[in-house]
Design an enzyme around this catalytic site. Sequence first.
Site, PDB file in Angstrom:
ATOM      1  N   GLU A   1      12.045  18.514   5.269  1.00 20.61           N
ATOM      2  CA  GLU A   1      12.399  18.128   3.897  1.00 20.61           C
ATOM      3  C   GLU A   1      12.895  19.290   3.035  1.00 20.61           C
ATOM      4  O   GLU A   1      12.496  19.452   1.877  1.00 20.61           O
ATOM      5  CB  GLU A   1      11.228  17.396   3.231  1.00 20.61           C
TER       6      GLU A   1
ATOM      7  N   GLU B   1      11.599   8.432  11.285  1.00 22.99           N
ATOM      8  CA  GLU B   1      10.343   7.882  10.745  1.00 22.99           C
ATOM      9  C   GLU B   1      10.622   6.516  10.131  1.00 22.99           C
ATOM     10  O   GLU B   1      10.258   6.237   8.996  1.00 22.99           O
ATOM     11  CB  GLU B   1       9.755   8.820   9.679  1.00 22.99           C
TER      12      GLU B   1
END
Length: 370
Positions: free
Chosen positions: A173, A274
């Site tokens: 991220e 994910e």
Amino acid sequence: MACTQVYATDRKARFRKLRKKTDKVRRRDVVLNFGAAGGASGISGASVRVMQMDSSFPFGACINPSVIQNQAFVDFFTKHFDWAVFENELKWYHTEAQQGQLNYNDSDALLDFCDRYGKQVRGHCIFWAVENTVQQWVKGLDNNGLKSAVQSRLQSLLTRYAGRFPHYDVNNEMLHGSFYKDRLGDDINAFMFRETARLDPGATLFVNDYNVECGNDPNATPEKYVEQIAALQQKGAPVGGIGLQGHVTNPVGEVLCDALDKLATTDLPVWLTELDVSESDVDLRADDLEVVLREAYAHPAVEGVVFWGFVDLRREWTSHARGHIDSNGHFKFRGYHGTYVVQLSTGTGKVHKTFSVEKGDTPLVLDMNL
């Protein structure tokens, strides 16, 4: 604050288009040539059955120590999935909650489980760039101590598991967090990639982030992701793949496709790493998930999907065929990429042979030589 955008959608029309796109991207014409087995005349009209055993497109799922104790989960996971990702057990805050006290027990157990069932595992993640995910003891280090801790983390994790994780999310991220960059300078993210590649050269190294495919997060546009990847590569980071987390709300197919098209300009493989959807109504949630899956499977840049939950479109994306050998000794079908077994039934019995269908734009002609 994320901006709001409104899109007109016609999912039925979009799905029709995606089925055609999927057929082009994921399937191939196949000619099984039985004539080489002693002349077509002897086997013309013989019964043939083709069954796809495995797909070349991998699907995976998230696991943790609790779910692998549930036999129903284990049965479903081992039957339907090729890959796994650990929910939290490989993250730094889990393996070293207190400085110097390393605990790989959970990750060892999960990796042993995957080895036992022949499942590959994504290494998620080595570092996490968002500050509120960083352990307090790490935050408390001075810059020299932090750089040393980063090196120790890389050395500890990657030497322990060298060759065990085909993928690594190196610094999770980075579009949404910059803890290590703020403390250690612009080169630290690229250093993490370079050092990971040095310590485990066989692993494919991913960037991994969220909202890139949604079209509603100004911090995570496809353009910014592409720029980030280019900047890492300019500093020598061997970025090998792009992770889209795929935590999706109200997915719009055209928006997803546009994001994938832009990311494809990097020539890097894209994985949905994910995938889940947040709609509370179970039927609408299934519809939303289907949108994402169909867009991903139809796009040539996407090479895998890992769920943060379960769903199954695999029956539709699996090829089986029955029929008879023609007068030229051929049996023709169109099949999804993957591994197959063909069964030839003649007056003297049944013969089996395995073969693979790989990507290609021209018909695949295979001599069976039974």
